[in-house]
Scaffold this motif. Structure first.
Motif, PDB file in Angstrom:
ATOM      1  N   GLU A  32       0.809  -0.987  -0.048  1.00 41.03           N
ATOM      2  CA  GLU A  32       0.096  -0.147   0.029  1.00 41.03           C
ATOM      3  C   GLU A  32       1.304   1.269  -0.412  1.00 41.03           C
ATOM      4  O   GLU A  32       0.783   2.149  -1.194  1.00 41.03           O
ATOM      5  N   GLU A  33       1.956   1.157   0.792  1.00 39.94           N
ATOM      6  CA  GLU A  33       2.521   2.515   0.833  1.00 39.94           C
ATOM      7  C   GLU A  33       3.615   2.781  -0.053  1.00 39.94           C
ATOM      8  O   GLU A  33       3.984   3.483  -1.106  1.00 39.94           O
ATOM      9  N   TYR A  34       4.039   1.712  -1.276  1.00 41.74           N
ATOM     10  CA  TYR A  34       4.764   1.765  -2.546  1.00 41.74           C
ATOM     11  C   TYR A  34       3.643   2.352  -3.746  1.00 41.74           C
ATOM     12  O   TYR A  34       4.114   3.169  -4.317  1.00 41.74           O
ATOM     13  N   ILE A  35       2.642   1.279  -3.799  1.00 39.56           N
ATOM     14  CA  ILE A  35       1.585   2.324  -4.047  1.00 39.56           C
ATOM     15  C   ILE A  35       1.493   3.790  -3.827  1.00 39.56           C
ATOM     16  O   ILE A  35       1.429   4.083  -5.467  1.00 39.56           O
ATOM     17  N   ASN A  36       1.323   4.254  -2.896  1.00 39.85           N
ATOM     18  CA  ASN A  36       0.414   5.317  -2.962  1.00 39.85           C
ATOM     19  C   ASN A  36       2.098   6.364  -3.016  1.00 39.85           C
ATOM     20  O   ASN A  36       1.690   7.445  -3.546  1.00 39.85           O
ATOM     21  N   ILE A  37       3.359   5.640  -2.629  1.00 42.85           N
ATOM     22  CA  ILE A  37       4.143   6.400  -2.967  1.00 42.85           C
ATOM     23  C   ILE A  37       4.462   6.757  -4.845  1.00 42.85           C
ATOM     24  O   ILE A  37       4.467   7.789  -5.357  1.00 42.85           O
ATOM     25  N   SER A  38       4.388   5.634  -5.119  1.00 36.97           N
ATOM     26  CA  SER A  38       4.273   5.955  -7.037  1.00 36.97           C
ATOM     27  C   SER A  38       2.946   6.967  -7.692  1.00 36.97           C
ATOM     28  O   SER A  38       3.382   7.030  -8.729  1.00 36.97           O
ATOM     29  N   LYS A  39       1.592   6.532  -6.623  1.00 35.16           N
ATOM     30  CA  LYS A  39       1.024   7.915  -7.233  1.00 35.16           C
ATOM     31  C   LYS A  39       1.155   9.318  -7.109  1.00 35.16           C
ATOM     32  O   LYS A  39       1.179  10.131  -7.942  1.00 35.16           O
ATOM     33  N   VAL A  40       1.711   9.642  -5.747  1.00 36.08           N
ATOM     34  CA  VAL A  40       1.846  10.587  -6.028  1.00 36.08           C
ATOM     35  C   VAL A  40       3.678  11.140  -6.461  1.00 36.08           C
ATOM     36  O   VAL A  40       3.279  12.103  -7.448  1.00 36.08           O
ATOM     37  N   THR A  41       4.389  10.077  -6.494  1.00 39.69           N
ATOM     38  CA  THR A  41       5.429  10.233  -7.985  1.00 39.69           C
ATOM     39  C   THR A  41       4.860  10.586  -9.243  1.00 39.69           C
ATOM     40  O   THR A  41       5.925  11.870  -9.905  1.00 39.69           O
ATOM     41  N   GLY A  42       4.405   9.908  -9.397  1.00 40.43           N
ATOM     42  CA  GLY A  42       3.797  10.502 -11.087  1.00 40.43           C
ATOM     43  C   GLY A  42       2.709  11.165 -11.318  1.00 40.43           C
ATOM     44  O   GLY A  42       3.205  11.902 -12.023  1.00 40.43           O
ATOM     45  N   LEU A  43       1.918  12.057 -10.121  1.00 42.97           N
ATOM     46  CA  LEU A  43       1.708  12.699 -10.188  1.00 42.97           C
ATOM     47  C   LEU A  43       2.136  13.926 -10.046  1.00 42.97           C
ATOM     48  O   LEU A  43       2.060  15.136 -11.535  1.00 42.97           O
ATOM     49  N   GLY A  44       2.983  14.347  -9.341  1.00 42.33           N
ATOM     50  CA  GLY A  44       4.654  15.850  -9.625  1.00 42.33           C
ATOM     51  C   GLY A  44       5.074  15.292 -10.794  1.00 42.33           C
ATOM     52  O   GLY A  44       5.283  16.594 -11.589  1.00 42.33           O
ATOM     53  N   ILE A  45       5.472  14.300 -11.473  1.00 43.94           N
ATOM     54  CA  ILE A  45       6.003  14.051 -12.636  1.00 43.94           C
ATOM     55  C   ILE A  45       5.223  14.376 -14.031  1.00 43.94           C
ATOM     56  O   ILE A  45       5.677  15.801 -15.138  1.00 43.94           O
ATOM     57  N   CYS A  46       4.007  14.800 -13.931  1.00 44.27           N
ATOM     58  CA  CYS A  46       2.330  14.745 -15.014  1.00 44.27           C
ATOM     59  C   CYS A  46       2.468  16.767 -14.961  1.00 44.27           C
ATOM     60  O   CYS A  46       2.200  17.108 -15.753  1.00 44.27           O
ATOM     61  N   LEU A  47       2.447  16.950 -13.566  1.00 43.51           N
ATOM     62  CA  LEU A  47       2.257  18.389 -13.191  1.00 43.51           C
ATOM     63  C   LEU A  47       3.729  19.240 -13.595  1.00 43.51           C
ATOM     64  O   LEU A  47       3.502  20.380 -13.712  1.00 43.51           O
ATOM     65  N   LEU A  48       4.780  18.558 -13.394  1.00 40.74           N
ATOM     66  CA  LEU A  48       6.133  19.222 -13.990  1.00 40.74           C
ATOM     67  C   LEU A  48       5.636  19.577 -15.740  1.00 40.74           C
ATOM     68  O   LEU A  48       6.337  19.837 -15.944  1.00 40.74           O
ATOM     69  N   GLY A  49       5.075  17.603 -16.171  1.00 43.59           N
ATOM     70  CA  GLY A  49       5.413  18.451 -17.788  1.00 43.59           C
ATOM     71  C   GLY A  49       4.532  19.322 -17.778  1.00 43.59           C
ATOM     72  O   GLY A  49       4.440  20.036 -18.671  1.00 43.59           O
ATOM     73  N   ALA A  50       3.085  18.954 -17.116  1.00 39.45           N
ATOM     74  CA  ALA A  50       2.662  20.283 -17.929  1.00 39.45           C
ATOM     75  C   ALA A  50       2.977  22.057 -17.605  1.00 39.45           C
ATOM     76  O   ALA A  50       2.296  23.216 -18.082  1.00 39.45           O
TER      77      ALA A  50
END
Length: 68
Positions: A32-50
């Protein structure tokens, strides 16, 4: 010269001790922790790209307007 060597030796020992303390405290994350960290990291990458895209597009059009 010997004092400098002793200082470097002491700093290295302190660094190794700090690393050992961190490794003793750390643990493998749960699924669960790994999935949450992956989601937050992916969201951060998408925001930086935007943000990068939002900055790049106007600059590209401004360059085209300035250099006819």
């Amino acid at each position: 010269m010997s004092e400098k060597f002793d200082e470097i030796k002491t700093e290295t020992k302190n660094f190794i001790n700090q690393c050992q303390r961190v490794l003793k405290v750390s643990r493998k994350p749960t699924r669960e922790e790994y999935i949450n960290i992956s989601k937050v990291t992916g969201l951060g990458i998408c925001l930086l790209g935007a943000v990068g895209f939002a900055v790049h597009v106007p600059i590209t059009y401004l360059k085209a307007l300035i250099k006819p």
